[in-house]
Design a protein around this motif. Structure first.
Motif, PDB file in Angstrom:
ATOM      1  N   ILE A   1      76.701 -34.745  76.279  1.00  6.47           N
ATOM      2  CA  ILE A   1      75.855 -35.931  76.190  1.00  6.47           C
ATOM      3  C   ILE A   1      75.018 -35.913  74.919  1.00  6.47           C
ATOM      4  CG2 ILE A   1      73.907 -37.123  77.290  1.00  6.47           C
ATOM      5  CD1 ILE A   1      75.109 -36.347  79.965  1.00  6.47           C
ATOM      6  N   GLY A   2      74.626 -34.728  74.478  1.00 10.22           N
ATOM      7  CA  GLY A   2      73.859 -34.634  73.244  1.00 10.22           C
ATOM      8  C   GLY A   2      72.384 -34.408  73.454  1.00 10.22           C
ATOM      9  N   VAL A   3      72.034 -33.616  74.474  1.00 12.44           N
ATOM     10  CA  VAL A   3      70.646 -33.218  74.701  1.00 12.44           C
ATOM     11  C   VAL A   3      70.636 -31.714  74.908  1.00 12.44           C
ATOM     12  CG1 VAL A   3      69.941 -35.421  75.702  1.00 12.44           C
ATOM     13  CG2 VAL A   3      70.835 -33.644  77.198  1.00 12.44           C
ATOM     14  N   THR A   4      69.483 -31.100  74.748  1.00 12.70           N
ATOM     15  CA  THR A   4      69.382 -29.667  74.988  1.00 12.70           C
ATOM     16  C   THR A   4      69.430 -29.390  76.487  1.00 12.70           C
ATOM     17  OG1 THR A   4      66.959 -29.718  75.077  1.00 12.70           O
ATOM     18  CG2 THR A   4      67.996 -29.376  72.914  1.00 12.70           C
ATOM     19  N   PHE A   5      69.793 -28.165  76.831  1.00  8.74           N
ATOM     20  CA  PHE A   5      69.829 -27.787  78.250  1.00  8.74           C
ATOM     21  C   PHE A   5      68.453 -27.911  78.883  1.00  8.74           C
ATOM     22  CE2 PHE A   5      68.899 -24.290  81.224  1.00  8.74           C
ATOM     23  CZ  PHE A   5      69.669 -24.708  82.297  1.00  8.74           C
ATOM     24  N   GLU A   6      67.425 -27.493  78.141  1.00  8.61           N
ATOM     25  CA  GLU A   6      66.062 -27.584  78.686  1.00  8.61           C
ATOM     26  C   GLU A   6      65.669 -29.033  78.942  1.00  8.61           C
ATOM     27  OE1 GLU A   6      66.670 -23.758  76.814  1.00  8.61           O
ATOM     28  OE2 GLU A   6      66.902 -25.800  76.046  1.00  8.61           O
ATOM     29  N   SER A   7      66.068 -29.927  78.040  1.00  7.13           N
ATOM     30  CA  SER A   7      65.756 -31.338  78.235  1.00  7.13           C
ATOM     31  C   SER A   7      66.549 -31.910  79.402  1.00  7.13           C
ATOM     32  CB  SER A   7      66.075 -32.116  76.960  1.00  7.13           C
ATOM     33  OG  SER A   7      65.877 -33.498  77.148  1.00  7.13           O
ATOM     34  N   PHE A   8      67.791 -31.488  79.558  1.00  2.00           N
ATOM     35  CA  PHE A   8      68.635 -31.996  80.642  1.00  2.00           C
ATOM     36  C   PHE A   8      68.134 -31.530  82.003  1.00  2.00           C
ATOM     37  CE2 PHE A   8      72.264 -31.809  83.486  1.00  2.00           C
ATOM     38  CZ  PHE A   8      72.890 -33.025  83.272  1.00  2.00           C
ATOM     39  N   SER A   9      67.811 -30.245  82.106  1.00  2.00           N
ATOM     40  CA  SER A   9      67.432 -29.667  83.404  1.00  2.00           C
ATOM     41  C   SER A   9      65.932 -29.667  83.649  1.00  2.00           C
ATOM     42  CB  SER A   9      67.947 -28.227  83.484  1.00  2.00           C
ATOM     43  OG  SER A   9      67.320 -27.422  82.504  1.00  2.00           O
ATOM     44  N   MET A  10      65.141 -29.964  82.597  1.00  2.00           N
ATOM     45  CA  MET A  10      63.679 -29.864  82.677  1.00  2.00           C
ATOM     46  C   MET A  10      63.234 -28.459  83.098  1.00  2.00           C
ATOM     47  SD  MET A  10      62.700 -32.704  81.553  1.00  2.00           S
ATOM     48  CE  MET A  10      60.944 -32.607  81.872  1.00  2.00           C
ATOM     49  N   ASP A  11      64.026 -27.474  82.700  1.00  2.00           N
ATOM     50  CA  ASP A  11      63.733 -26.079  83.009  1.00  2.00           C
ATOM     51  C   ASP A  11      63.476 -25.342  81.700  1.00  2.00           C
ATOM     52  OD1 ASP A  11      63.506 -23.514  83.918  1.00  2.00           O
ATOM     53  OD2 ASP A  11      65.588 -23.317  84.594  1.00  2.00           O
ATOM     54  N   HIS A  12      62.226 -25.013  81.433  1.00  2.00           N
ATOM     55  CA  HIS A  12      61.853 -24.298  80.217  1.00  2.00           C
ATOM     56  C   HIS A  12      61.403 -22.870  80.518  1.00  2.00           C
ATOM     57  CE1 HIS A  12      61.556 -28.554  79.085  1.00  2.00           C
ATOM     58  NE2 HIS A  12      61.753 -28.159  77.841  1.00  2.00           N
ATOM     59  N   SER A  13      61.799 -22.361  81.678  1.00  2.00           N
ATOM     60  CA  SER A  13      61.301 -21.049  82.102  1.00  2.00           C
ATOM     61  C   SER A  13      61.798 -19.928  81.199  1.00  2.00           C
ATOM     62  CB  SER A  13      61.733 -20.780  83.553  1.00  2.00           C
ATOM     63  OG  SER A  13      63.147 -20.854  83.686  1.00  2.00           O
ATOM     64  N   ASN A  14      63.000 -20.064  80.646  1.00  2.00           N
ATOM     65  CA  ASN A  14      63.544 -19.007  79.790  1.00  2.00           C
ATOM     66  C   ASN A  14      63.529 -19.390  78.309  1.00  2.00           C
ATOM     67  OD1 ASN A  14      64.214 -17.311  81.997  1.00  2.00           O
ATOM     68  ND2 ASN A  14      66.070 -18.516  82.376  1.00  2.00           N
ATOM     69  N   ALA A  15      62.788 -20.431  77.969  1.00  2.00           N
ATOM     70  CA  ALA A  15      62.763 -20.901  76.585  1.00  2.00           C
ATOM     71  C   ALA A  15      61.614 -20.263  75.819  1.00  2.00           C
ATOM     72  CB  ALA A  15      62.635 -22.419  76.547  1.00  2.00           C
ATOM     73  N   ASN A  16      61.831 -20.036  74.537  1.00  2.00           N
ATOM     74  CA  ASN A  16      60.768 -19.592  73.647  1.00  2.00           C
ATOM     75  C   ASN A  16      60.814 -20.430  72.375  1.00  2.00           C
ATOM     76  OD1 ASN A  16      62.875 -18.466  72.028  1.00  2.00           O
ATOM     77  ND2 ASN A  16      62.801 -16.602  73.285  1.00  2.00           N
ATOM     78  N   TYR A  17      59.940 -20.145  71.443  1.00  2.00           N
ATOM     79  CA  TYR A  17      59.863 -20.967  70.235  1.00  2.00           C
ATOM     80  C   TYR A  17      61.188 -20.967  69.474  1.00  2.00           C
ATOM     81  CZ  TYR A  17      58.564 -22.491  65.554  1.00  2.00           C
ATOM     82  OH  TYR A  17      58.519 -23.144  64.351  1.00  2.00           O
ATOM     83  N   SER A  18      61.799 -19.801  69.342  1.00  2.00           N
ATOM     84  CA  SER A  18      63.041 -19.708  68.572  1.00  2.00           C
ATOM     85  C   SER A  18      64.176 -20.459  69.246  1.00  2.00           C
ATOM     86  CB  SER A  18      63.421 -18.235  68.374  1.00  2.00           C
ATOM     87  OG  SER A  18      62.433 -17.559  67.627  1.00  2.00           O
TER      88      SER A  18
END
Length: 541
Positions: free
Chosen positions: A374-391
């Motif tokens: 679709i062209g979105v990030t996984f975090e944006s798609f799932s609204m799950d930022h638990s494993n995300a960091n700045y990099s």
């Protein structure tokens, strides 16, 4: 008769007379040689024109994609995200006409561009002026264009023109009007003898002559041909070269979307069953079956002395057990109570085992595949930022943003540009937009005058301060310009400069310190910065 020596044959087609041993295994391509599991032969793949694939699959794919967008919150939310990334609140017109040799100075050209941009913004945000039905603004139309592109791989608009009599009746000034048309209103019918390719009438050079739309008229469906010059048709033509129509962006992930829904439904069903049967009674014998077997024994051995008595005793025991289960069933939803179990029976309490440890990784894998297409990030798609960091967020944005820009330039901007060109031509022809040399001069230089850029929302940033520092370094090293940096923020640098100038003039007249230029101006005599404001670092304590 064989003499024990291998026979040699010469292969035709070689000037060197290459040889091969009779009975030797023919050489095969190395690309497919490692398929020992025989997985590839199970896939029926053929090479043919992509237009044939689109003809056969596009209608079904579009129907499934629309269904998923209507019934899946994940996909509907992803579509909203794509619209927000690509369009934002609007695509802002940035007129870039080439007026060399037309008698305009740079200042006059800048003033003309500002006038046109202001007039366009008023017109495009007035539904009665831009929409034939008087309902939607141009930004709203562009939102619908992106949604149509995601679901059906293309979008259509029809340009119309109201004569002055109808304008007065509707109370509008301009005649240029736009109507969005759903792609399913252009039936994918092909007739080679008529030059009809998926609803588009083409000439001998495959150029579109007309579009055969189907509309409802008087309660029946009627075909209506619209000249190609009045139709806006946008699609990604690089995906299926040679095809006159597009196919849903979601076509490659329709199976994955169905799998994800099936996984969620199966997991929920299992969880509900585990909740309903939270406790069971474990018995060494199947009570009802054993009771029926004893009754059969009683009937078979009723005349045998000794055996019938034993059977009658067992029937009495099992009868009491079954009656107890019927009248004193175990309940874990009502008030606390004590229940009696039969001989050998055991009460077992169950804990929910769903979802299992593999549910989340597999579910996220399916979500990642859908988000990637679709062209979105996984975090944006799932609204799950638990494993995300700045990099990771920065790399995700860096990977997705070129796709956003590409869709903006290939899908949304051409649609807006087609409307703008027709509107600008009408405005100059009717004198609402001044142009040196008049309408004839415009027609003679039309391609140079209508040139424009369309700015969308700024690229998201994981850290605004770091992004600002990066922009500062690029400007100081001469790797970027104010126009480049303003474009990254979705703004016009000339408008920014004029607005900053007005703010500096006002703040200076009111003797209010302003922040502009402090970071680069340095300090002058008496601790004053180059912009006339006192440098805070030089002030007395």
């Amino acid at each position: 008769m064989s003499d024990g020596k291998p026979k040699i044959r010469v292969r035709a087609g070689s000037s060197r007379g290459s040889v091969a041993t009779v009975g030797a295994k023919a050489p095969t391509a190395r690309y497919l040689r490692s398929d020992n599991a025989r997985l590839l032969p199970m896939r029926q793949a053929v090479l043919r024109d992509s237009s044939l694939d689109v003809r056969e699959a596009a209608e079904r794919a579009s129907a499934l994609a629309v269904d998923f967008l209507h019934n899946s919150g994940w996909l509907a939310g992803a579509a909203d995200q794509v619209v927000a990334d690509t369009i934002g609140t609007e695509l802002k017109l940035n007129a870039r006409p080439d007026m060399a040799g037309l008698g305009y100075t740079d200042k006059q050209r800048s003033a003309w561009c500002q006038f046109v941009e202001a007039e366009w913004r008023r017109w495009s945000w007035t539904p009665s002026e831009c929409d034939l039905a008087g309902r939607a603004t141009v930004p709203e139309m562009l939102d619908a264009v992106i949604r149509s592109y995601l679901a059906q791989g293309e979008a259509f608009g029809v340009l119309d023109f109201l004569p002055r009599v109808e304008r007065r009746a509707y109370g509008v000034r301009t005649g240029t009007k736009v109507t969005l048309v759903s792609p399913h209103r252009l039936p994918r019918i092909s007739r080679d003898f008529e030059g009809l390719d998926q609803g588009i009438l083409i000439d001998s050079r495959n150029r579109a002559r007309a579009y055969r739309f189907r509309r409802r008229q008087g309660g029946i469906e009627v075909d209506h041909d619209v000249s190609a010059s009045d139709v806006i048709h946008v699609m990604d033509r690089s995906e299926n070269p040679g095809s006159a129509r597009g196919i849903s962006v979601m076509a490659p992930i329709l199976k994955v979307s169905a799998q994800w829904d099936q996984l969620a439904d199966a997991t929920l069903s299992t969880a509900l069953i585990q909740t309903i049967f939270a406790a069971t009674i474990k018995s060494p014998e199947p009570s009802a079956s054993a009771f029926e077997a004893l009754q059969t024994l009683r009937d078979d051995f009723q005349d045998v002395a000794g055996v019938s008595d034993i059977v009658e005793d067992l029937i009495d025991v099992w009868g009491v057990r079954l009656e107890a289960l019927k009248s004193k069933g175990l309940s874990i939803t009502g008030p606390s109570q004590i229940n009696h179990l039969g001989p050998g029976e055991e009460l077992q309490m169950h804990t929910a085992a769903t979802p299992g440890s593999q549910y989340l990784p597999f579910s996220q894998s399916l979500q990642r595949e859908m988000a990637r297409r679709i062209g979105v990030t996984f975090e944006s798609f799932s609204m799950d930022h638990s494993n995300a960091n700045y990099s990771s967020v920065r790399m995700g944005i860096a990977s997705i943003w070129p796709i956003v820009l590409r869709r903006r330039e290939r899908i949304a901007a051409p649609f807006a540009q087609a409307i703008y060109e027709r509107w600008l031509e009408e405005g100059i022809a009717e004198g609402r937009i001044p142009f040196r040399g008049g309408y004839q001069a415009f027609l003679a230089n039309r391609e140079r005058i209508v040139w424009a850029e369309w700015q969308g929302p700024a690229q998201p940033s994981a850290d605004d301060y770091k992004s600002a520092m990066a922009a500062k370094v690029r400007l100081e090293l001469g790797l970027s310009s104010l126009a480049d940096e303003a474009a990254l923020l979705g703004r016009d640098w000339e408008e920014n400069a004029q607005q900053i100038g007005r703010e500096i003039a006002m703040l200076t007249s009111l003797k209010i310190p302003h922040p502009f230029g402090r970071s680069t101006g340095g300090a002058g005599p008496n601790g004053m910065a180059a912009d006339g404001n006192r440098d805070p670092s030089k002030q007395d304590a």
